[in-house]
Scaffold this active site. Structure first.
Site, PDB file in Angstrom:
ATOM      1  N   GLU A 104      86.125  32.870  19.263  1.00  0.00           N
ATOM      2  CA  GLU A 104      84.669  33.470  19.454  1.00  0.00           C
ATOM      3  C   GLU A 104      84.284  33.775  17.789  1.00  0.00           C
ATOM      4  O   GLU A 104      85.090  34.265  17.173  1.00  0.00           O
ATOM      5  CB  GLU A 104      84.799  34.799  20.042  1.00  0.00           C
ATOM      6  CG  GLU A 104      85.092  34.707  21.744  1.00  0.00           C
ATOM      7  CD  GLU A 104      83.859  34.283  22.466  1.00  0.00           C
ATOM      8  OE1 GLU A 104      82.615  34.317  22.036  1.00  0.00           O
ATOM      9  OE2 GLU A 104      84.195  34.276  23.738  1.00  0.00           O
ATOM     10  N   ASP A 161      77.058  27.678  24.210  1.00  0.00           N
ATOM     11  CA  ASP A 161      77.756  27.972  22.968  1.00  0.00           C
ATOM     12  C   ASP A 161      78.638  26.939  22.764  1.00  0.00           C
ATOM     13  O   ASP A 161      79.201  26.024  23.771  1.00  0.00           O
ATOM     14  CB  ASP A 161      78.503  29.426  23.174  1.00  0.00           C
ATOM     15  CG  ASP A 161      79.297  29.450  24.200  1.00  0.00           C
ATOM     16  OD1 ASP A 161      78.916  29.171  25.424  1.00  0.00           O
ATOM     17  OD2 ASP A 161      80.397  30.082  24.119  1.00  0.00           O
TER      18      ASP A 161
END
Length: 258
Positions: A104, A161
């Site tokens: 992330e 994403d």
């Protein structure tokens, strides 16, 4: 037979707990890493909120990279399963939490404005640190550049994403991701413009590249979402999900090079 196997397993576990000595002098070469993919995400939150979310009892990832400073946090050991992929598929493998490492990056994602959707860029230091981390992971797990994918690749119906500003081409130049050769794409594009492929062709090519996509030959919303995910990664200046000659040329070149 199942009862016997269970009994033997319980005996082995009991023996280990009571000090059973296990001979490890004959290691097998018939194995590889459980890690088959590295999946890129953004957090849609600042660092404080990202750490709170990713260290709780819900979603998690193996690594988190801050923005400024771009500190690399290890949140889950690589031999443990983190909960970052969800309902997902790539190259025929499903539910990829069990076979992937999740990374992330702290990034707000996007904001919708009257002028359209605005995406937030990544910091240079974030990407510099990501490149070092990815190179280490791929080397240790014996992975090729094609193993690095985005959340939007493995779940194109749900996720966007790491977004269109994620620098896939820069990763490819570092040998850490796939990217189509520009000259080959330019050479192939006129042919696809003169004779556009069918939707069935797009579906076959997208599936060959790794996406979960329908194979019925119809241009439905699910297929459009997969095309948009591919375009967002390889042609981020326009990812409307509409099939066109450049998209077709990129697909053909990428698949021919694998």
């Amino acid at each position: 037979m199942k009862a016997v196997a269970l009994a033997l397993a319980l005996l082995l576990l009991t023996g280990c707990a009571s000090g059973l000595r296990i001979d490890t002098s004959h290691p097998s070469v018939g194995h590889d890493s459980r890690v088959q993919f590295v999946i890129m995400h953004y957090t849609s939150a600042d660092l404080e909120r990202s750490l709170a979310i990713l260290t709780g009892n819900g979603v998690s990832s193996h690594y988190l990279i801050g923005s400024s400073p771009a500190t690399v946090y290890r949140l889950v050991e690589e031999d443990r399963r983190a909960w970052h992929a969800g309902d997902s598929e790539w190259n025929g493998r499903t539910w990829l939490n069990a076979t992937s490492i999740g990374i992330e990056l702290v990034n707000p994602g996007f904001v919708d404005t009257p002028e359209g959707r605005l995406w937030y860029p990544y910091s240079e230091q974030q990407i510099d640190n990501l490149i070092v981390l990815l190179r280490d992971i791929l080397t240790r797990h014996g992975l090729e550049p094609g193993a690095v994918v985005g959340h939007s690749d493995i779940a194109p119906q749900r996720k966007v994403d790491p977004g269109p500003l994620f620098p896939w081409q820069r990763l490819a130049e570092a040998g850490l991701a796939l990217w189509p050769d520009a000259q080959q794409v330019a050479a192939a594009q006129p042919g696809f413009a003169a004779e556009p492929p069918t939707i069935a062709w797009y579906q076959e090519q997208l599936a060959a590249f790794g996406y979960r996509v329908p194979r019925h030959g119809e241009f439905d919303e699910e297929t459009r979402s997969v095309i948009a995910a591919f375009q967002m990664r390889f042609r981020p200046e326009r990812f409307d999900g509409q099939p066109d000659a450049q998209t077709a040329a990129m697909l053909a070149v990428l698949n021919a090079g694998r």
